[in-house]
Design a protein around this motif. Structure first.
Motif, PDB file in Angstrom:
ATOM      1  N   MET A   1     -35.294 -41.772 -85.399  1.00  0.00           N
ATOM      2  CA  MET A   1     -36.563 -42.469 -85.285  1.00  0.00           C
ATOM      3  C   MET A   1     -37.608 -41.508 -84.699  1.00  0.00           C
ATOM      4  SD  MET A   1     -35.793 -46.345 -84.101  1.00  0.00           S
ATOM      5  CE  MET A   1     -36.373 -47.337 -85.433  1.00  0.00           C
ATOM      6  N   PRO A   2     -38.873 -41.789 -84.955  1.00  0.00           N
ATOM      7  CA  PRO A   2     -39.938 -40.885 -84.474  1.00  0.00           C
ATOM      8  C   PRO A   2     -40.173 -41.041 -82.970  1.00  0.00           C
ATOM      9  CG  PRO A   2     -40.883 -42.772 -85.587  1.00  0.00           C
ATOM     10  CD  PRO A   2     -39.388 -42.871 -85.760  1.00  0.00           C
ATOM     11  N   ASP A   3     -41.155 -40.268 -82.492  1.00  0.00           N
ATOM     12  CA  ASP A   3     -41.531 -40.338 -81.087  1.00  0.00           C
ATOM     13  C   ASP A   3     -41.933 -41.768 -80.725  1.00  0.00           C
ATOM     14  OD1 ASP A   3     -41.153 -37.626 -81.043  1.00  0.00           O
ATOM     15  OD2 ASP A   3     -43.275 -37.124 -81.199  1.00  0.00           O
ATOM     16  N   LEU A   4     -41.743 -42.114 -79.447  1.00  0.00           N
ATOM     17  CA  LEU A   4     -42.086 -43.456 -78.972  1.00  0.00           C
ATOM     18  C   LEU A   4     -43.523 -43.464 -78.487  1.00  0.00           C
ATOM     19  CD1 LEU A   4     -41.262 -46.334 -78.207  1.00  0.00           C
ATOM     20  CD2 LEU A   4     -40.470 -45.438 -76.026  1.00  0.00           C
ATOM     21  N   ARG A   5     -44.335 -44.329 -79.083  1.00  0.00           N
ATOM     22  CA  ARG A   5     -45.741 -44.435 -78.711  1.00  0.00           C
ATOM     23  C   ARG A   5     -45.917 -45.589 -77.740  1.00  0.00           C
ATOM     24  NH1 ARG A   5     -50.615 -43.726 -78.531  1.00  0.00           N
ATOM     25  NH2 ARG A   5     -52.364 -44.716 -79.529  1.00  0.00           N
ATOM     26  N   VAL A   6     -46.447 -45.281 -76.560  1.00  0.00           N
ATOM     27  CA  VAL A   6     -46.763 -46.299 -75.563  1.00  0.00           C
ATOM     28  C   VAL A   6     -48.233 -46.644 -75.738  1.00  0.00           C
ATOM     29  CG1 VAL A   6     -46.856 -46.819 -73.089  1.00  0.00           C
ATOM     30  CG2 VAL A   6     -45.042 -45.351 -73.979  1.00  0.00           C
ATOM     31  N   PRO A   7     -48.564 -47.918 -75.991  1.00  0.00           N
ATOM     32  CA  PRO A   7     -49.959 -48.280 -76.248  1.00  0.00           C
ATOM     33  C   PRO A   7     -50.851 -48.072 -75.022  1.00  0.00           C
ATOM     34  CG  PRO A   7     -48.577 -50.234 -76.179  1.00  0.00           C
ATOM     35  CD  PRO A   7     -47.665 -49.049 -76.069  1.00  0.00           C
ATOM     36  N   PRO A   8     -52.159 -47.918 -75.241  1.00  0.00           N
ATOM     37  CA  PRO A   8     -53.080 -47.746 -74.110  1.00  0.00           C
ATOM     38  C   PRO A   8     -53.055 -48.948 -73.180  1.00  0.00           C
ATOM     39  CG  PRO A   8     -54.179 -47.291 -76.184  1.00  0.00           C
ATOM     40  CD  PRO A   8     -52.839 -47.837 -76.526  1.00  0.00           C
ATOM     41  N   GLY A   9     -53.319 -48.677 -71.933  1.00  0.00           N
ATOM     42  CA  GLY A   9     -53.358 -49.734 -70.926  1.00  0.00           C
ATOM     43  C   GLY A   9     -53.969 -49.175 -69.662  1.00  0.00           C
ATOM     44  N   PRO A  10     -54.022 -49.977 -68.605  1.00  0.00           N
ATOM     45  CA  PRO A  10     -54.557 -49.472 -67.346  1.00  0.00           C
ATOM     46  C   PRO A  10     -53.720 -48.290 -66.848  1.00  0.00           C
ATOM     47  CG  PRO A  10     -54.178 -51.837 -67.241  1.00  0.00           C
ATOM     48  CD  PRO A  10     -53.593 -51.352 -68.519  1.00  0.00           C
ATOM     49  N   GLY A  11     -54.383 -47.211 -66.505  1.00  0.00           N
ATOM     50  CA  GLY A  11     -53.663 -46.022 -66.047  1.00  0.00           C
ATOM     51  C   GLY A  11     -53.369 -45.036 -67.159  1.00  0.00           C
ATOM     52  N   ILE A  12     -53.310 -45.500 -68.393  1.00  0.00           N
ATOM     53  CA  ILE A  12     -53.108 -44.613 -69.552  1.00  0.00           C
ATOM     54  C   ILE A  12     -54.094 -45.037 -70.654  1.00  0.00           C
ATOM     55  CG2 ILE A  12     -50.759 -43.761 -69.222  1.00  0.00           C
ATOM     56  CD1 ILE A  12     -49.743 -46.125 -70.856  1.00  0.00           C
ATOM     57  N   PRO A  13     -55.367 -44.678 -70.515  1.00  0.00           N
ATOM     58  CA  PRO A  13     -56.392 -45.176 -71.437  1.00  0.00           C
ATOM     59  C   PRO A  13     -56.210 -44.727 -72.877  1.00  0.00           C
ATOM     60  CG  PRO A  13     -57.302 -43.499 -69.974  1.00  0.00           C
ATOM     61  CD  PRO A  13     -55.913 -43.796 -69.490  1.00  0.00           C
ATOM     62  N   HIS A  14     -55.549 -43.590 -73.108  1.00  0.00           N
ATOM     63  CA  HIS A  14     -55.362 -43.110 -74.484  1.00  0.00           C
ATOM     64  C   HIS A  14     -53.938 -43.312 -74.960  1.00  0.00           C
ATOM     65  CE1 HIS A  14     -59.329 -41.455 -74.158  1.00  0.00           C
ATOM     66  NE2 HIS A  14     -58.983 -40.780 -73.075  1.00  0.00           N
TER      67      HIS A  14
ATOM     68  N   ASP B   1     -44.237 -39.968 -60.278  1.00  0.00           N
ATOM     69  CA  ASP B   1     -44.058 -40.543 -58.941  1.00  0.00           C
ATOM     70  C   ASP B   1     -44.266 -42.051 -58.946  1.00  0.00           C
ATOM     71  OD1 ASP B   1     -43.518 -38.039 -57.941  1.00  0.00           O
ATOM     72  OD2 ASP B   1     -45.564 -37.700 -57.188  1.00  0.00           O
ATOM     73  N   ARG B   2     -45.276 -42.508 -59.697  1.00  0.00           N
ATOM     74  CA  ARG B   2     -45.535 -43.947 -59.772  1.00  0.00           C
ATOM     75  C   ARG B   2     -44.360 -44.679 -60.409  1.00  0.00           C
ATOM     76  NH1 ARG B   2     -51.248 -45.440 -61.788  1.00  0.00           N
ATOM     77  NH2 ARG B   2     -51.720 -44.774 -59.677  1.00  0.00           N
ATOM     78  N   LEU B   3     -43.799 -44.113 -61.484  1.00  0.00           N
ATOM     79  CA  LEU B   3     -42.643 -44.749 -62.116  1.00  0.00           C
ATOM     80  C   LEU B   3     -41.436 -44.744 -61.190  1.00  0.00           C
ATOM     81  CD1 LEU B   3     -42.831 -43.508 -65.817  1.00  0.00           C
ATOM     82  CD2 LEU B   3     -43.270 -45.788 -64.949  1.00  0.00           C
ATOM     83  N   PHE B   4     -41.215 -43.642 -60.469  1.00  0.00           N
ATOM     84  CA  PHE B   4     -40.090 -43.583 -59.534  1.00  0.00           C
ATOM     85  C   PHE B   4     -40.210 -44.662 -58.470  1.00  0.00           C
ATOM     86  CE2 PHE B   4     -39.181 -38.884 -60.447  1.00  0.00           C
ATOM     87  CZ  PHE B   4     -38.103 -39.208 -61.248  1.00  0.00           C
TER      88      PHE B   4
ATOM     89  N   ILE C   1     -42.281 -51.418 -70.447  1.00  0.00           N
ATOM     90  CA  ILE C   1     -41.942 -51.132 -69.044  1.00  0.00           C
ATOM     91  C   ILE C   1     -42.752 -49.948 -68.545  1.00  0.00           C
ATOM     92  CG2 ILE C   1     -40.106 -50.222 -67.567  1.00  0.00           C
ATOM     93  CD1 ILE C   1     -38.174 -52.054 -69.110  1.00  0.00           C
ATOM     94  N   VAL C   2     -42.821 -48.887 -69.347  1.00  0.00           N
ATOM     95  CA  VAL C   2     -43.584 -47.695 -68.943  1.00  0.00           C
ATOM     96  C   VAL C   2     -45.063 -48.051 -68.823  1.00  0.00           C
ATOM     97  CG1 VAL C   2     -44.340 -45.412 -69.708  1.00  0.00           C
ATOM     98  CG2 VAL C   2     -41.929 -46.034 -69.844  1.00  0.00           C
ATOM     99  N   ARG C   3     -45.594 -48.788 -69.778  1.00  0.00           N
ATOM    100  CA  ARG C   3     -47.018 -49.152 -69.782  1.00  0.00           C
ATOM    101  C   ARG C   3     -47.387 -49.986 -68.560  1.00  0.00           C
ATOM    102  NH1 ARG C   3     -49.758 -53.553 -71.586  1.00  0.00           N
ATOM    103  NH2 ARG C   3     -51.866 -53.222 -72.281  1.00  0.00           N
ATOM    104  N   THR C   4     -46.611 -51.020 -68.256  1.00  0.00           N
ATOM    105  CA  THR C   4     -46.959 -51.897 -67.136  1.00  0.00           C
ATOM    106  C   THR C   4     -46.768 -51.206 -65.791  1.00  0.00           C
ATOM    107  OG1 THR C   4     -44.754 -52.862 -67.152  1.00  0.00           O
ATOM    108  CG2 THR C   4     -46.462 -54.035 -68.353  1.00  0.00           C
ATOM    109  N   ASN C   5     -45.795 -50.316 -65.687  1.00  0.00           N
ATOM    110  CA  ASN C   5     -45.539 -49.679 -64.400  1.00  0.00           C
ATOM    111  C   ASN C   5     -46.399 -48.448 -64.148  1.00  0.00           C
ATOM    112  OD1 ASN C   5     -43.322 -51.203 -62.976  1.00  0.00           O
ATOM    113  ND2 ASN C   5     -42.494 -51.001 -65.030  1.00  0.00           N
TER     114      ASN C   5
END
Length: 146
Positions: free
Chosen positions: A1-14, A63-66, A102-106
């Motif tokens: 499968m291809p790379d995993l795309r995490v959609p934009p959200g707070p903290g990751i605008p792009h 660090d934030r995810l940890f 999970i990555v997007r919300t955290n």
């Protein structure tokens, strides 16, 4: 499968892209629906992502995810299990979607600190006036002999 795309959200605008090489998938037999094929098909998917070794994350994001996922991590790795579907392909997609969410919300920054406000003079006066009215009402209910 291809790379995993995490959609934009707070903290990751792009948005964010987690490279395929940083994701590890293992397959096993799943319980649940599947008829005769449930005993022969490895449809359960365990998707692992090593946060500590990821090149897609900045040190601040790492660090934030940890700190936020500390109770879900095994070392520096987060594992997602998916076995709700009969097909391995759908379980792979479900595990990837769950990891992305999970990555997007955290990665969202913490909300701003609450700043306590002082009550307005009018609201204080209304509250005290209401207390006086209730007190007067209860006073009229009292037995005069006591």
């Amino acid at each position: 499968m291809p790379d995993l795309r995490v959609p934009p959200g707070p903290g990751i605008p792009h948005g964010l892209i987690l490279p395929e090489r940083e994701l590890s998938e293992k397959f096993a037999r799943a319980s649940g629906p599947g008829g005769q094929g449930v005993n022969t098909t490895d449809s359960r998917v365990q998707l692992s992502f090593d946060i500590g070794a990821s090149t897609a994350l900045t040190p601040e994001q790492r660090d934030r995810l940890f700190s936020r996922l500390s109770n879900r991590l095994a070392g520096t790795t987060i594992a997602i299990d998916a076995a709700e579907f009969r097909s391995q392909h759908r379980n792979r997609s479900a595990a990837r979607e769950r990891l992305a969410e999970i990555v997007r919300t955290n990665l969202a920054p913490p909300p701003p600190a609450r700043r306590p406000r002082r009550r307005s003079r009018g609201s204080i006066e209304r509250r005290l006036a209401d207390k006086r009215r209730r007190s007067a009402l209860k006073e009229t209910r009292r037995n005069p002999d006591q």
